[in-house]
Design an enzyme around this catalytic site. Structure first.
Site, PDB file in Angstrom:
ATOM      1  N   ASP A  67       0.803  -1.221   0.000  1.00 60.02           N
ATOM      2  CA  ASP A  67       0.000   0.000   0.000  1.00 60.02           C
ATOM      3  C   ASP A  67       0.840   1.276   0.000  1.00 60.02           C
ATOM      4  OD1 ASP A  67       0.891  -0.529   2.592  1.00 60.02           O
ATOM      5  OD2 ASP A  67      -1.090  -1.056   3.327  1.00 60.02           O
ATOM      6  N   ASN A 136      -7.944  -3.092  14.194  1.00 52.87           N
ATOM      7  CA  ASN A 136      -9.327  -3.374  13.764  1.00 52.87           C
ATOM      8  C   ASN A 136      -9.399  -4.550  12.792  1.00 52.87           C
ATOM      9  OD1 ASN A 136      -8.256  -2.340  11.430  1.00 52.87           O
ATOM     10  ND2 ASN A 136      -9.597  -0.563  11.283  1.00 52.87           N
ATOM     11  N   HIS A 138      -7.555  -4.894  10.018  1.00 49.92           N
ATOM     12  CA  HIS A 138      -7.253  -4.633   8.606  1.00 49.92           C
ATOM     13  C   HIS A 138      -5.977  -5.355   8.166  1.00 49.92           C
ATOM     14  CE1 HIS A 138      -4.903  -0.599   9.436  1.00 49.92           C
ATOM     15  NE2 HIS A 138      -4.056  -1.600   9.367  1.00 49.92           N
ATOM     16  N   GLU A 143      -9.928  -1.866   5.276  1.00 48.68           N
ATOM     17  CA  GLU A 143     -10.563  -1.623   6.562  1.00 48.68           C
ATOM     18  C   GLU A 143     -11.823  -2.490   6.703  1.00 48.68           C
ATOM     19  OE1 GLU A 143      -8.794  -0.101   8.535  1.00 48.68           O
ATOM     20  OE2 GLU A 143      -8.032   1.837   7.836  1.00 48.68           O
TER      21      GLU A 143
HETATM   22  C1  F6R Z   1       1.338  -1.709   6.143  1.00 46.09           C
HETATM   23  C2  F6R Z   1      -0.018  -2.263   6.193  1.00 46.09           C
HETATM   24  C3  F6R Z   1      -0.817  -2.302   7.453  1.00 46.09           C
HETATM   25  C4  F6R Z   1       0.015  -2.564   8.709  1.00 46.09           C
HETATM   26  C5  F6R Z   1      -0.878  -2.486   9.937  1.00 46.09           C
HETATM   27  C6  F6R Z   1      -0.084  -2.658  11.216  1.00 46.09           C
HETATM   28  O1  F6R Z   1       1.882  -1.806   4.850  1.00 46.09           O
HETATM   29  O2  F6R Z   1      -0.498  -2.670   5.186  1.00 46.09           O
HETATM   30  O3  F6R Z   1      -1.823  -3.281   7.342  1.00 46.09           O
HETATM   31  O4  F6R Z   1       0.611  -3.814   8.617  1.00 46.09           O
HETATM   32  O5  F6R Z   1      -1.520  -1.243   9.982  1.00 46.09           O
HETATM   33  O6  F6R Z   1       0.773  -1.563  11.378  1.00 46.09           O
HETATM   34  P1  F6R Z   1       1.899  -1.545  12.499  1.00 46.09           P
HETATM   35  O7  F6R Z   1       2.868  -2.601  12.143  1.00 46.09           O
HETATM   36  O8  F6R Z   1       2.489  -0.162  12.433  1.00 46.09           O
HETATM   37  O9  F6R Z   1       1.199  -1.826  13.787  1.00 46.09           O
END
Ligand code: F6R
Length: 251
Positions: A67, A136, A138, A143
């Site tokens: 992403d 959450n 994701h 989301e």
């Molecule tokens: C990042 C991504 C997100 C993160 C998730 C956890 O490329 O796609 O799904 O893996 O938000 O983020 P952290 O590791 O910062 O807790």
């Protein structure tokens, strides 16, 4: 899904790095799906250390990130282009042109979404996808409520995601409200998935992933339907989940 229980963040990072290094040895042309955020930083550090010490080469490796924020160019320190260069790519021998992220500043963003999926398909798909998980549920930036059939798409970030990611920005107002992310179906095409989960903030999400039902309201639940998922989780992340030994979880 297979669950590997580790002690802490360091052990999670080490274990994930070992898996990836092994896979690169087996297939030097491996196509890696990569994630950003706090969770994989230690993993990238270990891959870099291994590259320096043991000369594991990324010259034939191709990478595809999950992403990117809409509106942030690759020179913006908060962009995921910048994160990947700074955290990983600049420290290994991967060819810049073999690293791929969605372009969050594309003029025609819908076209960019289709281009990204088509490019991955045309190149033969992702062999091993590294994932983190949001509080959450994701995956990527898909989301709650995202269709399991979604391809790479533009998404509105949930307020909880904006708040969680505000730590990287000067103020919460600077966090982009939209991102372009590989869709759930795009992620599920990966041949193998390794999900990294660390810290008490992820404990509820991990328990829901393991014990909860399959629902678009909890995007990561789709991973139960993938035939090759390994979760590497540390004790804090496992604090809401009681099992004591590594296990294969029900699909
Ligand atoms: C990042 C991504 C997100 C993160 C998730 C956890 O490329 O796609 O799904 O893996 O938000 O983020 P952290 O590791 O910062 O807790």
């Amino acid at each position: 899904m297979k669950l590997i229980q580790v002690q802490d963040y360091q052990e999670m990072s080490q274990k994930a790095a070992e898996i990836v290094i092994e896979k690169i040895k087996e297939n030097p042309q491996i196509q890696l799906g990569l994630a950003t955020g706090g969770t994989p930083e230690g993993f990238y550090n270990r891959l870099i250390a291994d590259h320096k010490e043991n000369h594991t080469s990324y010259k034939q490796v191709k990478s595809f990130n999950l992403d990117e924020y809409i509106g942030l160019s690759s020179t913006n320190p908060n962009s995921y282009h910048y994160y990947m260069a700074d955290t990983f790519f600049n420290h290994i021998d991967i060819n810049q042109e073999d690293t791929n992220l969605p372009n969050g500043t594309a003029e025609n963003i819908q076209e960019e979404c289709s281009r990204y999926d088509e490019m991955i398909d045309k190149m033969g798909g992702i062999d091993l996808q590294i994932l983190g998980i949001g509080q959450n549920g994701h995956i990527g930036f898909n989301e709650p409520g995202t269709s399991f059939a979604s391809k790479t798409q533009v998404v509105d970030l949930a307020q909880s995601t904006i708040e969680a990611n505000a730590r990287y920005f000067d103020s919460i107002d600077e966090v982009p409200t939209q991102a372009v992310t590989m869709g759930i179906a795009s992620i599920m095409k990966s041949k193998e998935i390794v999900l990294l989960v660390s810290g008490v903030a992820k404990a509820k999400a991990l328990k829901q992933l393991i014990d909860g039902e399959l629902t678009e309201e909890f995007p990561a639940s789709i991973l139960k339907k993938h035939h090759n998922v390994t979760i590497i989780a540390d004790q804090e992340a496992l604090s809401e989940y009681a099992s004591k030994s590594d296990s294969t979880l029900r699909g």
